[in-house]
Structure formats: C-alpha cells, structure tokens
Design a protein around this motif. Structure first.
Motif, mmCIF file in Angstrom:
data_model
loop_
_atom_site.group_PDB
_atom_site.id
_atom_site.type_symbol
_atom_site.label_atom_id
_atom_site.label_comp_id
_atom_site.label_asym_id
_atom_site.label_seq_id
_atom_site.Cartn_x
_atom_site.Cartn_y
_atom_site.Cartn_z
ATOM 1 N N VAL A 241 -9.173 47.738 58.452
ATOM 2 C CA VAL A 241 -8.676 49.118 58.449
ATOM 3 C C VAL A 241 -8.477 49.605 59.886
ATOM 4 O O VAL A 241 -7.453 50.216 60.209
ATOM 5 C CB VAL A 241 -9.632 50.041 57.666
ATOM 6 N N ASN B 194 -12.595 52.976 50.033
ATOM 7 C CA ASN B 194 -11.560 52.890 49.002
ATOM 8 C C ASN B 194 -11.074 51.444 48.851
ATOM 9 O O ASN B 194 -10.880 50.965 47.728
ATOM 10 C CB ASN B 194 -10.391 53.817 49.336
ATOM 11 N N ALA B 195 -10.914 50.746 49.972
ATOM 12 C CA ALA B 195 -10.497 49.343 49.916
ATOM 13 C C ALA B 195 -11.572 48.493 49.226
ATOM 14 O O ALA B 195 -11.257 47.577 48.464
ATOM 15 C CB ALA B 195 -10.224 48.815 51.325
ATOM 16 N N PHE C 232 -5.997 47.038 50.551
ATOM 17 C CA PHE C 232 -5.664 48.002 51.597
ATOM 18 C C PHE C 232 -4.248 47.716 52.036
ATOM 19 O O PHE C 232 -3.920 46.587 52.409
ATOM 20 C CB PHE C 232 -6.631 47.897 52.792
ATOM 21 N N GLU C 233 -3.406 48.725 51.947
ATOM 22 C CA GLU C 233 -1.987 48.596 52.288
ATOM 23 C C GLU C 233 -1.349 47.426 51.543
ATOM 24 O O GLU C 233 -0.578 46.658 52.099
ATOM 25 C CB GLU C 233 -1.803 48.456 53.803
ATOM 26 N N VAL D 101 -8.260 42.671 50.382
ATOM 27 C CA VAL D 101 -9.165 42.706 51.535
ATOM 28 C C VAL D 101 -10.269 41.668 51.446
ATOM 29 O O VAL D 101 -10.819 41.256 52.461
ATOM 30 C CB VAL D 101 -9.794 44.106 51.729
ATOM 31 N N ASP E 165 -11.300 55.065 54.128
ATOM 32 C CA ASP E 165 -10.292 54.074 53.749
ATOM 33 C C ASP E 165 -10.944 52.723 53.434
ATOM 34 O O ASP E 165 -10.532 52.026 52.514
ATOM 35 C CB ASP E 165 -9.246 53.914 54.848
ATOM 36 N N ALA E 166 -11.974 52.357 54.203
ATOM 37 C CA ALA E 166 -12.680 51.100 53.952
ATOM 38 C C ALA E 166 -13.441 51.159 52.628
ATOM 39 O O ALA E 166 -13.467 50.180 51.877
ATOM 40 C CB ALA E 166 -13.624 50.782 55.111
#
Length: 194
Positions: free
Chosen positions: A112, A134-135, A141-142, A146, A131-132
């Motif tokens: 991230v 959520n990943a 992620f994107e 991950v 964000d991490a």
C-alpha cells in the motif's frame, strides 16, 4: 487485548507494537482457535474447535472452495500451499499465528505504501493503515491479490498510534486539542437523499 510479551516475542519486528495490537483488534480474534469460513460471500457456521488438532481438521475440511481465516490474526489458511494436508497445527498456535499474520500484514502495508509513493510523513499513515486493513479483509488492493503478491520491501513510516472508526476512516489519535483535530463533515444525510 494482546499480551505485550506475546507481541514482543512473536510479532513482525517491522511493526510497532501498538500497530500490531490495532491490526489484531481490527481484523483478528481473541480466540487462537477461531476459524471463519466464507463461501460464495456467505458465512458458513462451523463447530467451535476445542483443540488445535480439531481446528486444523476443520480447516482442512473447509479449505476447498471456501475462504478460511484462522487464529488470532485471522490469517487466510492455505496461502502458498499445494494441498490441504500441508496445513500444520502451528497455524492456530498463538505465537506462530501472530508471526505469520503480522509478517503478511507488514508486507501488505509495504504494498500500500509503495502505491502511495512511499510517503515519509507520519500524517499519511492512518489512511495507509485503513487501506491495508481493507486489503487484508478482501485479499485485494488495486485489483491485485495481496497475499500472493511479491513483497516490495522497504520501511513504512508508522504513527505512534492510529485508531479507526467504524466507517474505516483513520483518525489521528494524538490530536489532543480541538484545533488540532481533523476536519470532519458527515455526508450521510446527503447520500440518503440521492
């Protein structure tokens, strides 16, 4: 709440202890034998294991075609394994689970952070952390997986403390005075009208 000695002995050393604690609080479980099984987006109810051996047996029975999360960190079971028989009892052992889970989370944080351009300001960390997390929950992620992704390496500048509210927004836990707090605007009412 995790024991400080367990964090010091077992957690990935690249993560500050407070970040380890908040990571486990956000995604983990207090029960080292906790197992969560999801299939087709639905939570599958399973019997609560009483021993590590029973826990691994349940994981092996459910790993095919399901997402199985295990232990204190709710690490995805079976990552990098070719067969369910390769699953070991240490997956639910608290120290081993914390070591594996925090190591994987540290890698996700680095992924991230790299996407953010490897920021050096502590101010960005709450968003990186969210964000991490959520990943970790989604496995992506994107658009990239991950858990199988290559570790980009490097260090992530971490705050001393980060809290996450129920909506997943990072908040500066160090802001003590009202004038130091982040600006917040509740857009919920506007959303409800659309």
């Amino acid at each position: 709440m995790l024991d400080a000695a367990l964090i010091k002995e077992c957690a990935d050393p690249s993560l500050k202890p407070v970040i380890v604690e908040q990571f486990v609080q956000a995604v983990g479980s207090d029960d080292p034998l906790a197992i969560t099984v999801k299939s087709g987006g639905r939570l599958i109810l399973i019997p609560k294991p009483k021993t590590p051996e029973e826990a691994i047996k349940i994981v092996r029975e459910n790993i095919a075609g399901s997402i199985v999360r295990v232990g204190l960190t709710q690490i995805p079971a079976g990552i990098g394994l070719k067969h369910a028989s390769e699953l070991k009892v240490d997956l639910v052992e608290p120290c081993a689970n914390l070591r594996m889970g925090t190591g994987m989370f540290a890698k996700i944080l680095r992924i991230v952070a790299k996407w953010y351009g490897d920021p050096t300001s502590e101010e960005v960390f709450p968003q990186l952390f969210d964000d991490a997390i959520n990943a970790w929950r989604t496995g992506k992620f994107e658009g990239e997986s991950v858990f199988q992704a290559e570790d980009p390496g490097g260090e992530v500048v971490q705050r001393s403390e980060v809290t996450t509210d129920n909506t997943g927004n990072g908040e500066d836990a160090l802001a003590q005075k009202p004038e130091d707090a982040n600006i917040r605007i509740d857009l919920k009412r506007i959303e409800d009208r659309m």
